[in-house]
Design an enzyme around this catalytic site. Structure first.
Site, short mmCIF file in Angstrom:
data_model
loop_
_atom_site.label_atom_id
_atom_site.label_comp_id
_atom_site.label_asym_id
_atom_site.label_seq_id
_atom_site.Cartn_x
_atom_site.Cartn_y
_atom_site.Cartn_z
N LEU A 48 0.87 -1.39 0.03
CA LEU A 48 -0.17 0.02 0.24
C LEU A 48 0.78 1.25 -0.09
CD1 LEU A 48 -2.72 -0.92 2.56
CD2 LEU A 48 -2.73 -1.21 0.10
N HIS A 49 0.25 2.24 -0.70
CA HIS A 49 0.91 3.75 -0.59
C HIS A 49 -0.43 4.65 -0.45
CE1 HIS A 49 -0.61 3.85 -4.66
NE2 HIS A 49 0.02 2.70 -5.27
N HIS A 52 -3.61 4.06 -2.52
CA HIS A 52 -4.60 3.08 -2.05
C HIS A 52 -5.24 3.87 -0.63
CE1 HIS A 52 -1.51 0.18 -3.51
NE2 HIS A 52 -2.54 0.02 -4.32
N GLN A 76 -4.71 -11.53 -14.14
CA GLN A 76 -4.47 -10.40 -14.92
C GLN A 76 -3.00 -10.22 -15.02
OE1 GLN A 76 -6.17 -8.17 -11.46
NE2 GLN A 76 -4.40 -6.70 -11.76
N GLY A 169 -8.85 4.12 -8.62
CA GLY A 169 -8.15 5.11 -8.94
C GLY A 169 -7.91 5.60 -10.38
N ARG A 209 4.73 -0.57 -8.21
CA ARG A 209 5.80 -0.93 -8.88
C ARG A 209 7.03 0.11 -8.88
NH1 ARG A 209 1.31 -3.25 -12.17
NH2 ARG A 209 1.95 -5.64 -12.44
P1 AMP Z 1 -3.32 -1.78 -7.12
O1 AMP Z 1 -2.99 -2.44 -5.96
O2 AMP Z 1 -2.13 -1.21 -8.12
O3 AMP Z 1 -3.96 -2.91 -8.17
O4 AMP Z 1 -4.20 -0.58 -7.08
C1 AMP Z 1 -5.63 -0.73 -6.43
C2 AMP Z 1 -6.46 0.56 -6.51
O5 AMP Z 1 -5.45 1.51 -6.08
C3 AMP Z 1 -6.76 0.63 -8.21
O6 AMP Z 1 -8.03 1.14 -8.14
C4 AMP Z 1 -5.81 1.72 -8.61
O7 AMP Z 1 -6.10 2.57 -9.57
C5 AMP Z 1 -5.71 2.56 -7.18
N1 AMP Z 1 -4.17 3.13 -7.30
C6 AMP Z 1 -3.26 2.85 -7.63
N2 AMP Z 1 -2.27 3.70 -7.47
C7 AMP Z 1 -2.92 4.96 -7.28
C8 AMP Z 1 -2.63 6.43 -7.20
N3 AMP Z 1 -1.19 6.74 -7.39
N4 AMP Z 1 -3.44 7.34 -7.07
C9 AMP Z 1 -4.93 6.88 -6.68
N5 AMP Z 1 -5.18 5.60 -6.90
C10 AMP Z 1 -4.33 4.40 -7.32
#
Ligand code: AMP
Length: 308
Positions: A48-49, A52, A76, A169, A209
Site C-alpha cells: 500500500l501507498h 490506496h 491479470q 483510482g 511498482r
Molecule cells: P493496485 O494495488 O495497483 O491494483 O491498485 C489498487 C487500486 O488503487 C486501483 O483502483 C488503482 O487504480 C488505485 N491506485 C493505484 N495507484 C494509485 C494512485 N497513485 N492514486 C490513486 N489511486 C491509485
C-alpha cells in the site's frame, strides 16, 4: 517522556483484521447488512501507498463497513510479467489499512479464489471490443487478457461483498473505464467511485511498482508526469498535436521511449485529434529501468478550448 522514545513508539493503532476465506467474508458482510450498514469495497493488490489509502479514507467517510481486498490476482498477469516478483508486505498493509479506516481486509490465497486451479477455471467476465483491445490491452502489450483477469476478479469480489460503493483510482484510467462498462452492461448494483491520482511531491504517480526503480531510474521516471503536464498545457494553448509533441520532448530528454503516448476520449477510449466538448485522456506507458509505468492526465473541456 523523552521525544525520541515517543518517535520510536507511535500511538498504537489497530491493524485491520484479516479474513482468509470467502465464507468468513460473506458472514462479516451479512452481519453488517443485517444491521442496515452500507458497505464500501477497495480492491487492491497490496504493497500500500497513499494512493490506496486515499481510496480507503474515501470509503471510510461514506460507508459503515469498509472492506479492502488484498490479492495479487494471477489471471491479470501475462506470461513473462511480474507476478512472481510483485512486491508484498502484508503486515505493513494490514497496519496501514487499519490506520486509514478499513474495518477488515480480505486477503485470500490463490486456491481460495480459484479452487479448481487456474488451468481449470472456466468462467471469465470480459468486456469486449474497443475498450480492452487498445492501449494496455493491445495484444502487443499486456493484451485484452489482462483486463479479462481484472474484470473477472472484480466481478467475483462484487459477488462476495455486494458493496454499495467500490473505489478505484484514476491512475489506472483504462481499468476504471472498463470496470464502469462491466457494471453498466451486467447491472451490478454498485456505485463506482474513481478518485484522482495521488502523486509523490515531484509528480511521480504513486505505484507499488515504483519499488522496482533504481535511484537513477526513479529520477528519470518523473519525466512521465512532466510529459503529461506539457501535454495538457500545450493542448490548451496550441491544440492537442502541439501538446503531444511537447510531451514527447519531455520523454526524449529523459531517454524514455514510450510504449504509447495517446489522446483518447475519456469514456469511449476512441482516438481524438482535437479538444472539443468532451473530456480527453492523455495516457502514457513506458518502461523505465526494471519497471513498466503508466500514467495519465484527464483534460476537461473549458470554454477556452471550445473557442480555440
Ligand atoms: P493496485 O494495488 O495497483 O491494483 O491498485 C489498487 C487500486 O488503487 C486501483 O483502483 C488503482 O487504480 C488505485 N491506485 C493505484 N495507484 C494509485 C494512485 N497513485 N492514486 C490513486 N489511486 C491509485
Amino acid at each position: 517522556m523523552n521525544s525520541d522514545l515517543l518517535a520510536d513508539n507511535p500511538r498504537p493503532t489497530a491493524a485491520a483484521p484479516v479474513l482468509r476465506t470467502k465464507a468468513e467474508l460473506r458472514a462479516a458482510v451479512a452481519a453488517a447488512k443485517r444491521g442496515a450498514q452500507t458497505v464500501g469495497l477497495v480492491p487492491t493488490m497490496g504493497y500500500l501507498h497513499d494512493g490506496h489509502l486515499a481510496l480507503i479514507r474515501a470509503a471510510r467517510a461514506e460507508c459503515d463497513l469498509v472492506v479492502m481486498s488484498l490479492f495479487v490476482n494471477p489471471t491479470q498477469f501475462g506470461a513473462g510479467e511480474d507476478l512472481d516478483r510483485y512486491p508484498r508486505d502484508e503486515e505493513r498493509d494490514l497496519r496501514l489499512a487499519g490506520e486509514a479506516g478499513a474495518d477488515l481486509v480480505f486477503a485470500p490465497t490463490v486456491e481460495e479464489v480459484y479452487p479448481d486451479g487456474l488451468d481449470r477455471f472456466a468462467t471469465y467476465v470480459e468486456v469486449t471490443g474497443s475498450l480492452t483491445g487498445v492501449l494496455d490491452g493491445d495484444p502487443a502489450r499486456r493484451g485484452p487478457e489482462h483486463f479479462r483477469g481484472v474484470t473477472t476478479v472484480v466481478a467475483k469480489l462484487f459477488n462476495l461483498v455486494d458493496p454499495d460503493v467500490a473505489y478505484f483510482g484514476q491512475k489506472d484510467a483504462q481499468q476504471a473505464v472498463v470496470i464502469r462498462r462491466m457494471v453498466r452492461d451486467l447491472d451490478f448494483p454498485v456505485r463506482i467511485e474513481v478518485l484522482p491520482t495521488v502523486r509523490e511531491p515531484d509528480g511521480l504517480a504513486m505505484s507499488s511498482r515504483n519499488a522496482y526503480l533504481e535511484p537513477a531510474d526513479r529520477d528519470r521516471a518523473t519525466a512521465l508526469s512532466r510529459a503529461l503536464a506539457a501535454a495538457e498545457r500545450g493542448a490548451r494553448e496550441g491544440g492537442l498535436g502541439i501538446g503531444l509533441e511537447g510531451a514527447r520532448r519531455e520523454l526524449a530528454a529523459a531517454a524514455i521511449e514510450p510504449e504509447y503516448l495517446e489522446a483518447r476520449d475519456a469514456e469511449t477510449l476512441a482516438p481524438v485529434h482535437a479538444l472539443a466538448d468532451r473530456p480527453v485522456l492523455v495516457l502514457v506507458a513506458a518502461r523505465v529501468g526494471a519497471a513498466r509505468l503508466i500514467d495519465n492526465v484527464l483534460i476537461h473541456p473549458t470554454n477556452a478550448n471550445l473557442q480555440s
